[in-house]
Design a protein around this motif. Structure first.
Motif, PDB file in Angstrom:
ATOM      1  N   ARG A  63      38.163  39.360  30.757  1.00 51.93           N
ATOM      2  CA  ARG A  63      39.333  39.503  31.159  1.00 51.93           C
ATOM      3  C   ARG A  63      40.709  40.243  31.373  1.00 51.93           C
ATOM      4  NH1 ARG A  63      39.036  35.330  26.086  1.00 51.93           N
ATOM      5  NH2 ARG A  63      38.173  36.966  25.300  1.00 51.93           N
ATOM      6  N   TYR A  64      40.814  40.696  30.342  1.00 54.35           N
ATOM      7  CA  TYR A  64      40.879  42.731  30.666  1.00 54.35           C
ATOM      8  C   TYR A  64      41.018  43.213  32.647  1.00 54.35           C
ATOM      9  CZ  TYR A  64      44.354  43.611  26.777  1.00 54.35           C
ATOM     10  OH  TYR A  64      45.113  43.629  25.839  1.00 54.35           O
ATOM     11  N   PHE A  65      39.585  43.134  32.460  1.00 51.28           N
ATOM     12  CA  PHE A  65      38.971  43.520  33.483  1.00 51.28           C
ATOM     13  C   PHE A  65      39.413  42.868  35.009  1.00 51.28           C
ATOM     14  CE2 PHE A  65      35.806  43.601  37.051  1.00 51.28           C
ATOM     15  CZ  PHE A  65      35.670  44.873  37.580  1.00 51.28           C
ATOM     16  N   LEU A  66      39.250  41.749  34.784  1.00 48.19           N
ATOM     17  CA  LEU A  66      39.598  40.816  35.833  1.00 48.19           C
ATOM     18  C   LEU A  66      41.718  39.885  36.061  1.00 48.19           C
ATOM     19  CD1 LEU A  66      37.787  37.525  34.962  1.00 48.19           C
ATOM     20  CD2 LEU A  66      37.316  38.901  36.539  1.00 48.19           C
ATOM     21  N   ASP A  67      42.040  40.717  34.979  1.00 53.50           N
ATOM     22  CA  ASP A  67      44.084  41.052  34.933  1.00 53.50           C
ATOM     23  C   ASP A  67      43.995  42.113  36.212  1.00 53.50           C
ATOM     24  OD1 ASP A  67      44.808  38.600  34.337  1.00 53.50           O
ATOM     25  OD2 ASP A  67      45.063  39.453  32.402  1.00 53.50           O
ATOM     26  N   LYS A  68      43.034  43.001  35.715  1.00 54.22           N
ATOM     27  CA  LYS A  68      43.710  44.119  36.600  1.00 54.22           C
ATOM     28  C   LYS A  68      43.749  44.537  37.691  1.00 54.22           C
ATOM     29  CE  LYS A  68      44.555  49.587  34.995  1.00 54.22           C
ATOM     30  NZ  LYS A  68      43.723  50.467  34.620  1.00 54.22           N
ATOM     31  N   VAL A  69      41.956  44.034  38.336  1.00 52.47           N
ATOM     32  CA  VAL A  69      41.527  44.321  38.855  1.00 52.47           C
ATOM     33  C   VAL A  69      41.523  43.361  40.416  1.00 52.47           C
ATOM     34  CG1 VAL A  69      39.473  44.492  40.774  1.00 52.47           C
ATOM     35  CG2 VAL A  69      39.379  45.661  38.831  1.00 52.47           C
ATOM     36  N   THR A  70      41.903  41.702  40.153  1.00 52.51           N
ATOM     37  CA  THR A  70      42.016  40.818  40.776  1.00 52.51           C
ATOM     38  C   THR A  70      43.138  40.170  41.689  1.00 52.51           C
ATOM     39  OG1 THR A  70      41.418  39.082  39.496  1.00 52.51           O
ATOM     40  CG2 THR A  70      39.142  39.857  40.285  1.00 52.51           C
ATOM     41  N   THR A  71      42.413  40.279  42.924  1.00 51.31           N
ATOM     42  CA  THR A  71      44.503  39.459  43.186  1.00 51.31           C
ATOM     43  C   THR A  71      44.094  38.111  43.723  1.00 51.31           C
ATOM     44  OG1 THR A  71      43.124  40.280  45.351  1.00 51.31           O
ATOM     45  CG2 THR A  71      44.964  41.614  44.348  1.00 51.31           C
ATOM     46  N   LYS A  72      43.451  37.068  43.451  1.00 46.78           N
ATOM     47  CA  LYS A  72      42.722  35.861  43.703  1.00 46.78           C
ATOM     48  C   LYS A  72      41.420  35.422  43.005  1.00 46.78           C
ATOM     49  CE  LYS A  72      41.461  33.622  47.662  1.00 46.78           C
ATOM     50  NZ  LYS A  72      41.264  33.249  49.329  1.00 46.78           N
ATOM     51  N   THR A  73      41.513  34.386  43.247  1.00 49.32           N
ATOM     52  CA  THR A  73      40.170  33.567  41.864  1.00 49.32           C
ATOM     53  C   THR A  73      40.188  32.454  42.156  1.00 49.32           C
ATOM     54  OG1 THR A  73      41.613  34.886  39.940  1.00 49.32           O
ATOM     55  CG2 THR A  73      39.661  32.818  39.593  1.00 49.32           C
ATOM     56  N   LEU A  74      38.616  32.045  42.306  1.00 44.15           N
ATOM     57  CA  LEU A  74      38.503  31.030  42.640  1.00 44.15           C
ATOM     58  C   LEU A  74      37.596  30.771  41.852  1.00 44.15           C
ATOM     59  CD1 LEU A  74      35.894  32.754  46.151  1.00 44.15           C
ATOM     60  CD2 LEU A  74      37.883  31.113  45.604  1.00 44.15           C
ATOM     61  N   GLU A  75      37.453  29.406  40.912  1.00 43.57           N
ATOM     62  CA  GLU A  75      36.861  28.961  39.800  1.00 43.57           C
ATOM     63  C   GLU A  75      35.909  27.709  40.524  1.00 43.57           C
ATOM     64  OE1 GLU A  75      39.181  26.383  36.509  1.00 43.57           O
ATOM     65  OE2 GLU A  75      38.445  24.232  38.120  1.00 43.57           O
ATOM     66  N   LEU A  76      34.912  27.795  39.832  1.00 42.28           N
ATOM     67  CA  LEU A  76      33.619  26.974  40.073  1.00 42.28           C
ATOM     68  C   LEU A  76      33.495  26.219  39.432  1.00 42.28           C
ATOM     69  CD1 LEU A  76      31.473  26.104  41.680  1.00 42.28           C
ATOM     70  CD2 LEU A  76      29.673  27.752  41.615  1.00 42.28           C
ATOM     71  N   SER A  77      33.111  24.868  39.901  1.00 48.70           N
ATOM     72  CA  SER A  77      33.024  24.174  38.321  1.00 48.70           C
ATOM     73  C   SER A  77      32.509  22.519  39.046  1.00 48.70           C
ATOM     74  CB  SER A  77      34.595  23.943  37.383  1.00 48.70           C
ATOM     75  OG  SER A  77      36.053  23.666  38.034  1.00 48.70           O
ATOM     76  N   PHE A  78      31.954  21.557  38.996  1.00 47.37           N
ATOM     77  CA  PHE A  78      32.123  20.821  38.978  1.00 47.37           C
ATOM     78  C   PHE A  78      31.204  21.074  40.298  1.00 47.37           C
ATOM     79  CE2 PHE A  78      35.514  20.292  35.314  1.00 47.37           C
ATOM     80  CZ  PHE A  78      34.219  19.654  34.523  1.00 47.37           C
ATOM     81  N   GLY A  79      30.555  21.713  40.534  1.00 44.27           N
ATOM     82  CA  GLY A  79      29.858  21.227  41.891  1.00 44.27           C
ATOM     83  C   GLY A  79      31.217  22.071  42.742  1.00 44.27           C
ATOM     84  N   THR A  80      31.872  22.080  42.521  1.00 46.54           N
ATOM     85  CA  THR A  80      32.614  22.699  43.855  1.00 46.54           C
ATOM     86  C   THR A  80      34.042  23.753  43.274  1.00 46.54           C
ATOM     87  OG1 THR A  80      34.928  21.871  42.991  1.00 46.54           O
ATOM     88  CG2 THR A  80      33.775  20.224  44.509  1.00 46.54           C
ATOM     89  N   VAL A  81      34.371  24.528  44.538  1.00 51.34           N
ATOM     90  CA  VAL A  81      35.552  26.163  44.358  1.00 51.34           C
ATOM     91  C   VAL A  81      36.886  25.074  44.528  1.00 51.34           C
ATOM     92  CG1 VAL A  81      35.865  27.813  45.034  1.00 51.34           C
ATOM     93  CG2 VAL A  81      33.573  27.458  44.902  1.00 51.34           C
ATOM     94  N   ASP A  82      37.764  25.867  43.606  1.00 51.39           N
ATOM     95  CA  ASP A  82      39.356  26.029  43.678  1.00 51.39           C
ATOM     96  C   ASP A  82      40.023  27.530  43.753  1.00 51.39           C
ATOM     97  OD1 ASP A  82      38.984  22.173  43.527  1.00 51.39           O
ATOM     98  OD2 ASP A  82      39.252  23.145  41.425  1.00 51.39           O
ATOM     99  N   THR A  83      40.657  27.041  44.517  1.00 58.25           N
ATOM    100  CA  THR A  83      41.523  28.523  44.917  1.00 58.25           C
ATOM    101  C   THR A  83      42.343  28.892  44.011  1.00 58.25           C
ATOM    102  OG1 THR A  83      40.357  28.909  46.829  1.00 58.25           O
ATOM    103  CG2 THR A  83      41.863  30.736  46.939  1.00 58.25           C
ATOM    104  N   TYR A  84      42.855  29.994  43.913  1.00 54.38           N
ATOM    105  CA  TYR A  84      44.105  30.483  42.792  1.00 54.38           C
ATOM    106  C   TYR A  84      44.499  31.918  43.724  1.00 54.38           C
ATOM    107  CZ  TYR A  84      43.080  26.429  39.747  1.00 54.38           C
ATOM    108  OH  TYR A  84      42.539  25.304  39.366  1.00 54.38           O
ATOM    109  N   SER A  85      45.960  31.312  43.149  1.00 51.55           N
ATOM    110  CA  SER A  85      46.085  32.546  43.497  1.00 51.55           C
ATOM    111  C   SER A  85      46.916  33.594  42.521  1.00 51.55           C
ATOM    112  CB  SER A  85      47.485  32.833  44.583  1.00 51.55           C
ATOM    113  OG  SER A  85      49.157  32.294  43.671  1.00 51.55           O
ATOM    114  N   GLY A  86      46.789  35.236  42.581  1.00 52.26           N
ATOM    115  CA  GLY A  86      46.275  35.767  41.085  1.00 52.26           C
ATOM    116  C   GLY A  86      45.681  36.930  40.546  1.00 52.26           C
ATOM    117  N   ASN A  87      45.576  37.106  39.867  1.00 55.24           N
ATOM    118  CA  ASN A  87      44.521  37.530  38.895  1.00 55.24           C
ATOM    119  C   ASN A  87      44.529  36.012  37.524  1.00 55.24           C
ATOM    120  OD1 ASN A  87      46.641  37.743  36.689  1.00 55.24           O
ATOM    121  ND2 ASN A  87      46.796  39.318  36.554  1.00 55.24           N
TER     122      ASN A  87
END
Length: 691
Positions: free
Chosen positions: A279-303
């Motif tokens: 989670r430290y790595f994701l917080d520092k590196v990423t600018t956008k997050t895709l959550e894959l759950s229940f077969g679908t992908v939801d998009t979130y802005s930010g780390n």
């Protein structure tokens, strides 16, 4: 200036529209709905500007996935997974274990075919994927494997040398002109791609990922599994690709190497999608997050932290919306039941029609965290563990020496250190699996140790889970064992499976359940977050924070360490340091020390410069032999003339096409410049000290 306000409108609407998970460019059948929402009439200026904006955004799209589906059984792993990745984005892909993250990455890299939907890349995009398994030839060294990633660049260098040779041999002006143009183009490309700094690039990446210089010539096949995975990562980072797909890149990296990788990826211009549980790595590196759950992908802005917050807000809104609709449905159904056969039949029929037309809101799909319940333990003495002067070496490899620290009841310790510093070895010494070379290890009164290693060997592979957790001693009734496993999220037929068939996360939970039955009040855990997804780690953190016993653990998960431990033991070669405080406090201390060191270095440099300043006449010794200032000035003029002449020659087309001549002139110019530097110093000294 008149256009700019109109551009703001579609930009705002686009943000809402993209939240509806539609890929860009927008499908034709959706554009009308979108324009209706924005009230943009066909043919209007805002509508025209919106179409221009759509084309601009579409030009930035690197990857568009639409309606991806994948089945391995009746239930789909992916169903209508849709998302878009834009050029330059650094995207974190998160989801519970088993959600299909690796399957999705395999589809994106065309290792696996989807059962529906499509994946489209922008034209000419080069994709690089981090392999999880290596196969190196016995003759390949670490350096050669890394260098193989730059084979294309090496070919360009050879081509450049070949062209230079041909140019020096031909006397035909037309051919020289043609070859010269090709040579100039090659030079531009080599400069842009840092083709003359290949060795430096390789060395920087290898050392950043923890390889020592003496390992560069080592056979790649002789490396450990973790080292080979790091070498594969180094090779991928050196490859010149547009889109990096990384699956758990921080596996096998210690904290220092992980920090280096974070900085490397942040400074890179590449587009990145990464699966990670760090989670430290994701917080520092990423600018956008895709959550894959229940077969679908939801998009979130930010780390990751932004995603975690937004996820909670979305779930709360979904719960309230669902609850309100269910209440409305119950109210309508109650009215219909009461009045369908009475005087208000017409009203009841109207409500029945309304109910039939109602678009039902789906219940919120929350990712459930597993339950980790650590019961209260029997109290130990205040003193739990004492180590004094503990040393351990293997052959000539000294891991650590003079490890001295005390652990008191209720304290929670974390052990840090680079790979190979002996963290796991120290734990094994503490539980008497290994004998230290020197030193004393002593446990306090009423201390019951529970140890879980990285391989989770506390459980036997060939036993069923419900029997594997039974510790030595009086047998616990089967229903109680099943109840305990349920408290760790292991239920149903899963408890009768053999341990060998469990996933890493399931086995981890079963091992914790067995440790509860052992009534351990001093837990020693080696990388306990291995095999756990983000939700499993969160649950384990809460359980360990609430644990009323004593804890000593090894972990590279900085977020986990910061949530759980209050003391740190840092191993680094001959250095053993103790820090009282959280990991965040330790990081802040390191940052402050770095700043202090930088300030001290600046101060020393300033003092050194002060020492070099001219002293008063008569107090300074001569550095150069006595010469008149005018004589030195004449020599300076002569050398400056030669430098200027060389610069003119180096700009000549014939010289530019002759690398050997250009190199000779460059070397000669460096000699002249060094001579000038000395003459300038001599001239200043003569003016200052000559009477």
């Amino acid at each position: 200036m008149l256009v700019f306000p109109f551009l703001l409108i579609p930009k705002v609407r686009f943000s809402w529209y993209n939240g509806a998970k539609l890929p860009l460019p927008f499908p034709e059948n959706k554009r009308k709905d979108f324009r209706t929402f924005t009230n943009f009439p066909e043919g209007s200026l805002p509508c025209f500007l919106f179409l221009i904006l759509e084309k601009l955004i579409a030009a930035m799209i690197l990857l568009a996935a639409e309606s991806l589906r994948k089945y391995f059984s009746i239930d789909p792993v992916l169903s209508n997974a849709t998302f878009t990745i834009y050029q330059g984005e650094r995207v974190g892909l998160v989801g519970p274990n088993g959600a299909g993250k690796s399957t999705l990455l395999n589809i994106l890299t065309k290792k696996t075919d989807s059962d529906g939907g499509k994946v489209e890349y922008a034209a000419g995009v080069k994709v690089g994927f981090l392999e999880q398994h290596s196969s190196f030839a016995a003759s390949q060294t670490v350096w050669q494997v890394a260098e193989s990633a730059l084979a294309e660049l090496n070919e360009l260098l050879k081509k450049s040398e070949h062209l230079a040779g041909k140019m020096s041999q031909t006397t035909d002006p037309a051919i020289q002109e043609e070859l010269g143009q090709k040579f100039d183009q090659l030079q531009e490309e080599l400069t842009r791609r840092e083709g003359y700094q290949i060795a430096h690039k390789i060395e920087r990446v290898l050392q950043g990922l923890g390889f020592k210089k003496e390992q560069f010539t080592q056979s790649a096949a002789s490396l450990s599994g973790g080292q080979q995975n790091r070498l594969l990562l180094a090779k991928l980072l050196l490859e010149e690709v547009d889109f990096l797909i990384l699956d758990e890149p921080t596996n096998h990296l210690d904290i220092e190497a992980t920090r280096w990788l974070e900085d490397y990826l942040i400074s890179s211009r590449q587009t990145i999608i990464v699966v990670s549980h760090d989670r430290y790595f994701l917080d520092k590196v990423t600018t956008k997050t895709l959550e894959l759950s229940f077969g679908t992908v939801d998009t979130y802005s930010g780390n990751f932290s932004a995603y975690w917050h937004q996820k909670g807000e979305r779930l709360e809104i979904q719960r309230k919306t669902y609850t309100r609709q269910q209440e409305e449905i119950e109210r309508l159904e109650a009215f219909i039941r009461k009045n369908m056969a009475g005087q208000k039949t017409v009203q009841a029929q109207d409500r029945q029609k309304k109910l039939a037309k109602m678009e039902r809101v789906a219940p919120p799909k929350d990712i459930r965290s597993p339950r980790f319940v650590l019961p209260k333990t029997k109290r130990s003495g205040d003193f739990v563990l004492r180590t004094k002067g503990v040393c351990k070496s293997f052959d000539e490899n000294r891991l650590f020496q003079n490890v001295t620290f005390d652990v008191m009841r209720g304290e929670k310790w974390g052990i840090l250190g680079p790979n190979g510093s002996g963290k796991t070895t120290l734990l094994k010494c503490l539980i008497d699996q290994l004998k230290p070379d020197r030193g004393e290890i002593r446990l306090g009164s009423n201390v019951r140790c529970g140890y879980i290693d990285q391989k989770l060997s506390l459980l036997e592979d060939d036993q069923e889970v419900v029997y594997a957790i039974q510790p030595p001693g009086p047998e616990m009734p089967l229903p109680q064992r099943r109840d305990l496993l349920a408290r760790f999220g292991l239920t149903g037929d899963l408890v009768f499976q053999r341990v060998s068939s469990l996933s890493g996360g399931e086995r981890n939970r079963a091992a914790l359940a067995k440790m509860v039955l052992m009534e351990a009040n001093f837990l020693m855990l080696d990388e306990p977050t291995n095999h756990l997804d983000l939700w499993g780690r969160d649950a384990l953190e809460k359980a360990l924070r609430e644990f009323d016993g004593t804890l000593l653990l090894v972990s590279h998960d900085r977020y986990f360490l910061n949530q759980v431990v209050d003391h740190l033991l840092i191993l680094d070669g001959d250095d053993v340091n103790i820090f009282d405080g959280s990991f965040a406090d330790y990081e802040a201390k390191l940052l402050e020390e770095n700043r202090t060191n930088e300030s001290a270095n600046e101060k020393r440099a300033k003092e050194k410069n002060e020492e070099k300043r001219p002293q008063k006449r008569g107090t300074k010794k001569r550095k150069y032999p006595y010469r008149k200032g005018k004589e030195i000035e004449k020599e300076i003029e002569i050398i400056e003339g030669k430098v200027e002449q060389n610069y003119k020659l180096m700009g000549d087309e014939e010289v530019m096409r002759n690398p050997q001549k250009a190199k000779e002139l460059s070397e000669e110019t460096k000699v002249f410049q060094e001579k000038l530097r000395q003459l300038y110093d001599h001239w200043e000294e003569a003016n200052e000290l000559n009477s």
